[in-house]
Write an enzyme that holds these catalytic residues in place. Structure first.
Site, mmCIF file in Angstrom:
data_model
loop_
_atom_site.group_PDB
_atom_site.id
_atom_site.type_symbol
_atom_site.label_atom_id
_atom_site.label_comp_id
_atom_site.label_asym_id
_atom_site.label_seq_id
_atom_site.Cartn_x
_atom_site.Cartn_y
_atom_site.Cartn_z
ATOM 1 N N ASN A 55 25.549 30.563 -13.814
ATOM 2 C CA ASN A 55 25.101 31.718 -14.102
ATOM 3 C C ASN A 55 25.410 32.358 -15.258
ATOM 4 O O ASN A 55 24.260 32.793 -15.808
ATOM 5 C CB ASN A 55 26.123 32.585 -13.053
ATOM 6 C CG ASN A 55 26.241 32.066 -11.599
ATOM 7 O OD1 ASN A 55 25.691 31.104 -11.231
ATOM 8 N ND2 ASN A 55 26.609 32.864 -10.656
ATOM 9 N N GLU A 90 30.291 27.853 -19.845
ATOM 10 C CA GLU A 90 29.294 28.815 -19.389
ATOM 11 C C GLU A 90 28.889 29.722 -20.814
ATOM 12 O O GLU A 90 27.964 30.363 -20.448
ATOM 13 C CB GLU A 90 29.956 29.876 -18.625
ATOM 14 C CG GLU A 90 31.508 30.417 -19.000
ATOM 15 C CD GLU A 90 32.003 31.374 -17.953
ATOM 16 O OE1 GLU A 90 31.169 31.651 -16.922
ATOM 17 O OE2 GLU A 90 33.098 31.585 -17.975
ATOM 18 N N ARG A 98 38.271 32.845 -7.682
ATOM 19 C CA ARG A 98 38.092 33.845 -8.755
ATOM 20 C C ARG A 98 39.394 34.811 -8.571
ATOM 21 O O ARG A 98 39.243 35.639 -7.695
ATOM 22 C CB ARG A 98 36.583 34.729 -8.283
ATOM 23 C CG ARG A 98 35.538 33.788 -8.044
ATOM 24 C CD ARG A 98 34.156 34.654 -7.763
ATOM 25 N NE ARG A 98 33.080 34.001 -7.709
ATOM 26 C CZ ARG A 98 32.476 33.391 -6.336
ATOM 27 N NH1 ARG A 98 33.234 33.734 -5.385
ATOM 28 N NH2 ARG A 98 31.288 32.644 -6.619
ATOM 29 N N HIS A 110 39.329 46.662 17.897
ATOM 30 C CA HIS A 110 39.494 45.575 19.044
ATOM 31 C C HIS A 110 38.230 44.950 19.497
ATOM 32 O O HIS A 110 38.026 43.593 19.565
ATOM 33 C CB HIS A 110 40.085 46.051 20.190
ATOM 34 C CG HIS A 110 41.745 46.054 19.874
ATOM 35 N ND1 HIS A 110 42.469 45.227 19.095
ATOM 36 C CD2 HIS A 110 42.531 47.294 19.918
ATOM 37 C CE1 HIS A 110 43.523 45.782 19.016
ATOM 38 N NE2 HIS A 110 43.568 46.882 19.365
ATOM 39 N N ARG A 152 40.522 29.857 -11.689
ATOM 40 C CA ARG A 152 40.044 30.202 -12.894
ATOM 41 C C ARG A 152 40.850 31.595 -13.248
ATOM 42 O O ARG A 152 41.058 32.240 -12.531
ATOM 43 C CB ARG A 152 38.483 30.767 -12.574
ATOM 44 C CG ARG A 152 38.007 31.142 -14.065
ATOM 45 C CD ARG A 152 36.487 31.905 -13.696
ATOM 46 N NE ARG A 152 36.440 32.990 -12.959
ATOM 47 C CZ ARG A 152 35.361 33.302 -12.400
ATOM 48 N NH1 ARG A 152 34.122 32.887 -12.856
ATOM 49 N NH2 ARG A 152 35.413 34.423 -11.548
ATOM 50 N N ARG A 200 20.272 39.258 -15.740
ATOM 51 C CA ARG A 200 19.988 38.898 -14.534
ATOM 52 C C ARG A 200 19.768 40.316 -13.353
ATOM 53 O O ARG A 200 18.831 40.428 -12.734
ATOM 54 C CB ARG A 200 20.524 37.867 -13.638
ATOM 55 C CG ARG A 200 21.811 38.260 -12.959
ATOM 56 C CD ARG A 200 22.465 36.985 -12.529
ATOM 57 N NE ARG A 200 21.875 36.413 -11.423
ATOM 58 C CZ ARG A 200 22.717 35.607 -10.634
ATOM 59 N NH1 ARG A 200 23.871 35.455 -10.782
ATOM 60 N NH2 ARG A 200 21.981 35.058 -9.487
#
Lengths: 86, 577
Positions: free
Chosen positions: B453, B430, B295, B188, B331, B464
């Site tokens: 990406n 992509e 997603r 709370h 997607r 990456r």
């Protein structure tokens, strides 16, 4: 008496606020109700009993209703738990 | 400096006010007159119910409906005949306990059961029971709860934990922040703090030993950091964070509702990327005109088996309804490879990025795929839904996916289940293969969305997440930019829409370039939307197009970055409006 098995799709399972509304909904019917889950049973008209049963999202529960408005009760309660946005 | 769970973003700096709630001493003697104890019980419960109804109204007025609903749950508990009132009465009449002791034992027992639950949300609800237990017991013992109505200015409230009824009574306007030693993000304190917009950190175990009344305390409700008696450098750091957050909020307030139209009158569409229905609130709060990417993996995570058609249908429908008539693009399942989803039971692969994932996985598992497709078709009857296939590498693959969609639609027709007659079908571009085949794919798709990406990763062949090659991952690489330009161009020639849903869409230096290439739709993480809106309104499409013509022939990243820097200093991105 009629029985129905249903999967709980509520976002957080039968917890706190939806549990309170579920208990209130259950309480609005005359029929005697039972909710069975994980080998335990409870009276869904009691919010304390519902909470301690700890029914989470994705759980499959069995609802039982016995009484004059048993069909209506079962339908309403099953619809409630299957709505993920409650 | 100690850390807890940050539950409400914001920085608060003030003087510590340490509060404690002494536990009342419960008398354990047997009841002399059970009838009197039962009467006292009735009075006490009735009084607490009345007080709770008042708290519910007050909290509702000050903090909104959600705060009021917390107390609705309390009222349901207090009125629970079978689960609470009957057992308590039984302890008095059958066991001879006095009223306060009976309440204490019974409610402590219930709280204990909740505390033992696997689920964190339920464990947090034990606090509700304990709060009610204390209030009924205090009433029975004729004692008063602590007074929170008079707080000094700019206090940082520090406590072991706050009972729901305390949290609701706090004069949040006077407080700079709250820090509790216990509690989690579903408790709370967290809920009330968020509703009041008050920076708060819970579960901060070290705080009680560290802070004393009057100490200067700096709280970061976003990171969960709490610093007691910070030195000047640290204090400045907190103040800087505070200023940055205020600027962000101002930006949001100013730009959220302004149309994304360039200075020379070209309209763009700004959408949000989301990972589930709970992000809808964020998306709408930041002014998203729709959802450019759902997603859908979120439905398959953290569960033993994949979701069925009914559950998926409900979830997609909830998203459509949450976005209230605005377009939503889902997607299809993009799992496998590095996106591990245990419920699918996939075998490990030696080369996950180049493995059986996304559309490849779905085409191999038609039953799994069609379950999702049927759910999407059914949801499509409730709003403007579009479907997008990830990792498409060829025209044949797209055709196969579309065939399965058609099969799914026929299956629904046979079952006489209402569904959308047709859903717009898009390709998430992509892979370099898809980018190079953009013209052919555009002839067979209703729209494109560029997933920068993965496009960058596959084009420069660098992970990456691998620190040894991560610097090769760059949206400024000429090869990537040329591929993107080609995709946008092919889409425009074919007369289909082309959006971008990768992170590059939110990169301020690149936005003019993409606009110059012809991009008119961007989908980003919600918090980027106001800044993006401001950027776009300052642009002139003609200047952007000139920039693109200048940049695309350049063959090295350093030249490109330099040209963009210079472009930023001239007409592009001059004044905001």
């Amino acid at each position: 008496m009629i029985t129905q098995t249903v999967t709980v799709l509520l976002g957080q399972g039968l917890h706190a606020r939806p549990a309170a509304r579920f208990a209130a909904l259950a309480g609005s019917f005359e029929a005697e109700l039972t909710l069975a889950y994980g080998g335990r049973m409870c009276d869904p008209k009691s919010i304390v009993k519902l909470l301690t049963l700890a029914v989470g999202r994705g759980a499959t529960v069995e609802l039982r209703a016995d009484g004059p408005d048993e069909e209506e009760a079962l339908r309403a309660l099953c619809e409630f738990v299957q709505n993920p946005t409650e | 400096m100690v850390t807890g769970t940050g539950v409400c973003d914001g920085i608060g700096v003030g003087r510590a006010l340490v509060v404690s709630r002494p536990a009342p001493e419960i008398p354990t003697h047997r009841a002399g007159d059970p009838a009197r104890e039962l009467a006292a019980l009735e009075d006490a419960f009735a009084a607490v119910i009345t007080r709770t109804e008042a708290l519910s109204r007050e909290a509702g007025e000050r903090l909104g409906e959600e705060a009021a609903r917390i107390f609705e749950a309390h009222l349901a508990l207090l009125r629970d005949e079978k689960g609470l009132l009957a057992p308590v009465r039984k302890r008095v009449s059958a066991d001879g306990a006095n009223a306060a002791h009976a309440v204490w034992l019974e409610m402590d027992d219930i709280a204990g059961q909740l505390r033992a639950a696997d689920d964190a949300y339920l464990r947090a609800r034990a606090a509700d029971i304990e709060d009610l237990r204390d209030r009924v017991v205090l009433r029975l013992l004729g004692l008063k709860p602590p007074d929170f109505s008079r707080l000094p200015e700019d206090a940082v409230l520090i406590a072991a934990d706050l009972a729901p009824s305390d949290a609701a009574r706090l004069d949040t306007g006077k407080l700079a922040a709250i820090v509790t030693a216990q509690g989690g993000s579903t408790g709370h304190t967290a809920i009330m703090a968020r509703l009041a917009g008050l920076p708060a950190v819970v579960g901060c175990a070290g705080i009680l030993g560290l802070a004393r009344d009057g100490d200067v305390v700096a709280v970061d409700g976003g990171t969960g950091d709490v610093c007691v008696n910070p030195d000047n450098a640290t204090l400045r750091h907190f103040r800087d964070r505070q200023d940055a957050l205020l600027r962000e909020r101002e930006l949001l307030a100013r730009y959220r509702d302004l149309p994304a139209v360039t200075a020379d009158g070209t309209a763009l569409t700004l959408l949000a990327n989301i990972g589930g229905p709970r992000d809808i609130e964020q998306a709408r709060h930041h002014g998203a005109e729709g959802v450019g990417l759902v997603r859908s993996e979120f439905l398959y995570m953290e569960r033993p088996a994949p979701p069925g058609e009914e559950e998926q249908y409900n979830a997609y429908r909830a998203i459509l309804e949450g976005m209230a008539g605005r377009p939503v693009t889902v997607r299809t399942l993009d799992a496998g490879g590095d996106k591990n989803v245990p419920s699918l039971g996939l075998p490990p692969e030696a080369n996950p990025y180049l493995g059986c994932r996304a559309i490849r996985l779905c085409l191999r598992e038609p039953a799994l795929f069609k379950t999702q497709l049927r759910a999407l078709l059914r949801a499509g009857a409730h709003g403007p839904l579009r479907v997008m296939f990830p990792m498409i590498s060829s025209v044949e693959e797209l055709a196969q996916a579309k065939d399965l969609l058609e099969e799914a639609r026929r299956e629904l027709e046979e079952r006489a289940i209402p569904c959308a007659a047709a859903l717009p079908v898009g390709v998430m571009v992509e892979l370099p293969a898809a980018a190079l085949l953009a013209r052919e794919l555009a002839a067979a798709a209703d729209f494109f969305s560029i997933g920068t990406n993965d496009l960058i990763q596959y084009t420069v062949a660098a992970d990456r997440g691998n620190s040894r090659v991560a610097e090769l991952y760059s949206p400024y690489h000429p090869a990537v930019l040329r591929l993107v330009a080609g995709v946008i161009s092919a889409a425009r020639e074919a007369g289909i829409g082309c959006g971008m849903c990768g992170e590059a869409a939110a990169e301020p230096a690149l936005v003019p370039l993409f606009v110059g290439m012809g991009l008119r739709e961007l989908s980003v993480s919600p918090t980027y939307l106001p800044g993006l809106r401001r950027r776009l309104r300052a642009l002139r499409v003609a200047d952007c197009a000139a920039l693109a013509r200048e940049i695309l022939p350049l063959g090295s990243e350093s030249e490109i970055r330099e040209a963009l820097r210079q472009g930023a200093q001239t007409s592009i991105g001059g004044q905001s409006s």
